[in-house]
Design a protein around this motif. Structure first.
Motif, PDB file in Angstrom:
ATOM      1  N   TYR A  29       0.822  -1.054  -0.060  1.00 49.19           N
ATOM      2  CA  TYR A  29       0.117  -0.190  -0.161  1.00 49.19           C
ATOM      3  C   TYR A  29       0.842   1.257   0.094  1.00 49.19           C
ATOM      4  N   ALA A  59       0.481   2.619  -3.407  1.00 47.70           N
ATOM      5  CA  ALA A  59      -0.706   2.443  -3.929  1.00 47.70           C
ATOM      6  C   ALA A  59      -0.810   3.712  -5.004  1.00 47.70           C
ATOM      7  N   PHE A 119      -1.613  -5.710  -1.074  1.00 44.58           N
ATOM      8  CA  PHE A 119      -3.138  -5.187  -0.531  1.00 44.58           C
ATOM      9  C   PHE A 119      -3.981  -5.467  -1.900  1.00 44.58           C
ATOM     10  N   GLU A 147       6.168   0.100   6.236  1.00 46.51           N
ATOM     11  CA  GLU A 147       4.840   0.775   5.511  1.00 46.51           C
ATOM     12  C   GLU A 147       5.033   2.302   5.589  1.00 46.51           C
ATOM     13  N   ASP A 154       2.001   5.173   4.843  1.00 45.53           N
ATOM     14  CA  ASP A 154       0.949   5.375   3.916  1.00 45.53           C
ATOM     15  C   ASP A 154       1.163   6.461   2.560  1.00 45.53           C
TER      16      ASP A 154
END
Length: 322
Positions: free
Chosen positions: A60, A63, A94, A294, A296
Motif C-alpha cells: 500500500y 498505492a 493489498f 509501511e 501510507d
C-alpha cells in the motif's frame, strides 16, 4: 509538543533498553535517524540487526504508483522488480491488480519474492466475505497470515457503533480464524487508531477484539504508528510497549512506520521520526514473525517518494550502527 513516548512508559523504556543491550544485541542494533546510503547497509554498518527473512513491506506504500486502470499491472510489476533489487525478500500485497492467484504467485517467484502476509477484506457479521475463496487464493500464493487492512469499525465504514457490535465482530473474526486455522493459515487483525479511541467503559475496542477472539484463532499485526499516535493523543491502553507486555504472543507482526511530532504526528519515513523502535522491538523479543515497513501514500504530494521510503526503511531495520 508532547514527545513520542508517553510519560507512563519512560521508566519502562529505560529498563527495557538496558536489558535489550544484553539480551537482544543479535536482533536489534542502535537506531539512528540518519540511515545508511544503501538498502543493503552503508559502509558505516558494523553488523546486522533484523534479518531480511523477517522484513517485509506493505505494498500500500505504493498505492499511488500502482494506481488503477490502464497500466496497473505493469506499474505493479515494476514495484516488485525494484523492491527485489533493493534487497527485499518479502512483500505484503493489498491487491492482486487483476491477476489470478496463480499469476501473482508466478510473478513473485520470478522476482525471488515471497508474500509474507496479505491484506484482504475478510468482511464482518453484517457483510461476510467469501472466506473459502480467500483461503484458496492464499494457499496458491503461499500466504500464512492474512486479514483486513482495517477493521469494520473504521469511521469511514461505520458498521460498528456499539459495544455489542464490536463483540459480535470479534466473534465473527474468531470463527473466520478457526476456519483459517483448520486450513493451515492464520487470521490477523491490523489496527488503526480508532480501535483505541473507541472506548466502552474501561475497555477499548482493541481490548474487546483481544478478549473475544482466541489466541489459537486470531493474532494481531500491531501498527506502531497508529498505536503511538493514539497514545500521544490520550487514548487509553494504546502504548505499544504496554500492549506488547499485556498481550505478548498475540502480537506476531508489526507495521513499522514512523511518526513526526513536529509535523502534527504525520506519518514519517522509518528512522526519520520520533518513535523509539529500539525499545519496542526489544520489548517484543523474538516473538515477531515479520517487521513490515509501511508508509501510507501522500496522495498528490510530489515530494514523497515511496521507493525512498522503502529503501530507507530496509536500511534502518538491517543495519546495526555504532
Amino acid at each position: 509538543m508532547r514527545e513520542a513516548r508517553s510519560p507512563r512508559s519512560v521508566l519502562r523504556a529505560v529498563l527495557v533498553a538496558a536489558v535489550s543491550a544484553v539480551l537482544f544485541v543479535g536482533l536489534v542494533g542502535t537506531a539512528s535517524a540518519a540511515p545508511p546510503s544503501s538498502a543493503q547497509g552503508g559502509s558505516d554498518c558494523v553488523g546486522r540487526t533484523i534479518p531480511t527473512s523477517k522484513i517485509s513491506i506493505q505494498l500500500y506504500t505504493f498505492a499511488e504508483v500502482i494506481g488503477g486502470g490502464v497500466g496497473e499491472q505493469e506499474r505493479h510489476e515494476e514495484v516488485l522488480r525494484r523492491l527485489a533489487e533493493m534487497g527485499y525478500r518479502n512483500v505484503e500485497p493489498f491487491t492482486l491488480s487483476g491477476w489470478s492467484a496463480e499469476e501473482y504467485r508466478a510473478l513473485l517467484d520470478e522476482y525471488g519474492l515471497k508474500a509474507s502476509a496479505r491484506h484482504v477484506d475478510v468482511g464482518s457479521q453484517y457483510s461476510p466475505a467469501d472466506i473459502e475463496q480467500i483461503l484458496e487464493e492464499n494457499r496458491i500464493l503461499g500466504i500464512k497470515y492474512f486479514g483486513s487492512g482495517s477493521t469494520a469499525g473504521a469511521p469511514w465504514v461505520g458498521e460498528l457503533t456499539t459495544e455489542a457490535d464490536w463483540i459480535a465482530y470479534a466473534q465473527y473474526l474468531d470463527a473466520v480464524g478457526e476456519q483459517a486455522r483448520k486450513a493451515g493459515q492464520t487470521l490477523m487483525v491490523h489496527n488503526h487508531d480508532f480501535e483505541f479511541t473507541t472506548v466502552f467503559g474501561e475497555r477499548t475496542a482493541f481490548d474487546i477484539l483481544m478478549q473475544y477472539t482466541q489466541a489459537k484463532n486470531v493474532v494481531f499485526q500491531l501498527d506502531l504508528y497508529w498505536a503511538t499516535r493514539a497514545d500521544l493523543e490520550g487514548s487509553p491502553n494504546a502504548d505499544p510497549i504496554e500492549l506488547i507486555e499485556q498481550y505478548r504472543n498475540r502480537i506476531q507482526l508489526f507495521h513499522v512506520k514512523d511518526l513526526n511530532t513536529e509535523l502534527g504526528n504525520r506519518i514519517e519515513i522509518v528512522g526519520r521520526g520520533d518513535i523509539d523502535f529500539r525499545s519496542i522491538f526489544a520489548a517484543a523479543g523474538g516473538g515477531i514473525r515479520y517487521y513490515v515497513v509501511e508508509h501510507d501514500p501522500r496522495f498528490g504530494d510530489p515530494t514523497f517518494d515511496p521507493f525512498e521510503a522503502a529503501e530507507v526503511g530496509l536500511a534502518y531495520l538491517t543495519c546495526k550502527r555504532d
